[in-house]
Write an enzyme that holds these catalytic residues in place. Sequence first.
Site, PDB file in Angstrom:
ATOM      1  N   ASP A 173      37.179 -77.638  16.336  1.00 52.50           N
ATOM      2  CA  ASP A 173      38.538 -77.457  17.231  1.00 52.50           C
ATOM      3  C   ASP A 173      39.554 -77.110  16.428  1.00 52.50           C
ATOM      4  OD1 ASP A 173      40.310 -77.739  19.178  1.00 52.50           O
ATOM      5  OD2 ASP A 173      39.802 -79.694  20.000  1.00 52.50           O
TER       6      ASP A 173
ATOM      7  N   ASN B 108      38.144 -65.575  12.757  1.00 54.81           N
ATOM      8  CA  ASN B 108      38.450 -64.684  13.858  1.00 54.81           C
ATOM      9  C   ASN B 108      38.968 -65.236  14.883  1.00 54.81           C
ATOM     10  OD1 ASN B 108      37.336 -62.388  15.767  1.00 54.81           O
ATOM     11  ND2 ASN B 108      36.549 -64.511  16.706  1.00 54.81           N
TER      12      ASN B 108
ATOM     13  N   TYR C  67      53.183 -65.311  19.481  1.00 52.22           N
ATOM     14  CA  TYR C  67      51.989 -64.509  19.077  1.00 52.22           C
ATOM     15  C   TYR C  67      52.086 -63.616  18.093  1.00 52.22           C
ATOM     16  CZ  TYR C  67      47.639 -61.816  19.973  1.00 52.22           C
ATOM     17  OH  TYR C  67      46.614 -61.344  19.569  1.00 52.22           O
TER      18      TYR C  67
ATOM     19  N   LYS D  69      49.973 -63.426  14.312  1.00 53.76           N
ATOM     20  CA  LYS D  69      49.262 -62.362  13.740  1.00 53.76           C
ATOM     21  C   LYS D  69      49.832 -61.960  12.681  1.00 53.76           C
ATOM     22  CE  LYS D  69      46.623 -63.356  15.643  1.00 53.76           C
ATOM     23  NZ  LYS D  69      45.052 -63.311  15.387  1.00 53.76           N
TER      24      LYS D  69
END
Length: 362
Positions: free
Chosen positions: A112, A141, A233, A237
């Site tokens: 997790d 990933n 976000y 990234k």
Amino acid sequence: AAPALTHGRPSPPSLSIPLAEIMGCGCGKYNKPKDCKSKWHPATFAQLPRMDGKVVAVTGCTSGTGWVCARDCARLGATVIMLNRPSERAESALKSVQEAAPDSRVASFPCDLTSFASVRECAAKVREMFEETGLDILCNNAGVMASLDEATGDGYDVQMQTNHLSHFLLASELWPLLVKAADARGEARVVNHSSIARKGKKLERKYLEKNGGNLGGDKSGCGPFSGPRWDRYQQTKLANLVFTLGIRDRVNKAGLKIKSLVAHPGVAATQLQVRSVGDGGMSAGLANMVVAQSAEDGALGILMCCCDPAVQNGGFYGPAGTGFKGKAVLLPSKPEEKLADEASRAMLWEASEQATGTKFTI
């Protein structure tokens, strides 16, 4: 016309979808990934070499690009470790990969990424089971997109802990296995999964600190892909890219035979958009508009990074141009080096060590 990029974020093509629905005010549905036919995956996969004798660990592989990567590595003969949160979906994914590659060894470990304790427990089990063989490839990933401004149990932003901090911790915990595989078989790899959304403002330390639930809230911006959810976000990234180059710098200095690689999937049809729509991060109309290729085609970047013998240390692989779709190719390095500059690499490493409570020495 191809989609344009606005302030580093993708701007969707002009289609006949009501503006209200694009902005999240419509009642359209997006409860399963868009049906997209694979264009480039079959030919690319056919050219990849066998991976017999190698061990590959993949996070976030119950579906989407992670599942494709796990399946294809197993089909190529690798031993595959699937790292997912415990769930029926995880059990189903394990079974489906085993069925797709019945001659390969495929294992599943609960992991997790919203819990540092879970990551440490998972890593300990992987180290115990693969102490003798080592780990050839760690594919980071897993990811979430445009989630609510909430804190994990550890106090960090859900997106940053899932997308970067826990992968930093996992890489640190499994590093001895990567070194062992590199010494035994000549090479090991760490693969991170970024996004076309990485472009924009520089990496800011506050997103890596214990500020979960206090990073701008959930109000929508003035257009698609804007507002605090997407700011968070974008930072995660970008962190994936910065982390990749940080590892590359350190392995080069240490003279280790470990490649640090990063990829992006374009805008692939996966559960990422489904969860984002369900969570209020994007509208169904926008999801239908921007999704551009299949999960198999979207997985080509990480698949090449895992399997292609010709990939370059520090290389970034994914669709070029606008990045929405296309074959995975080596992208120009200069813009990425500028975006993830040395100061950002140093800051990320220090902040990530502090957040995870680990000393990641290479």
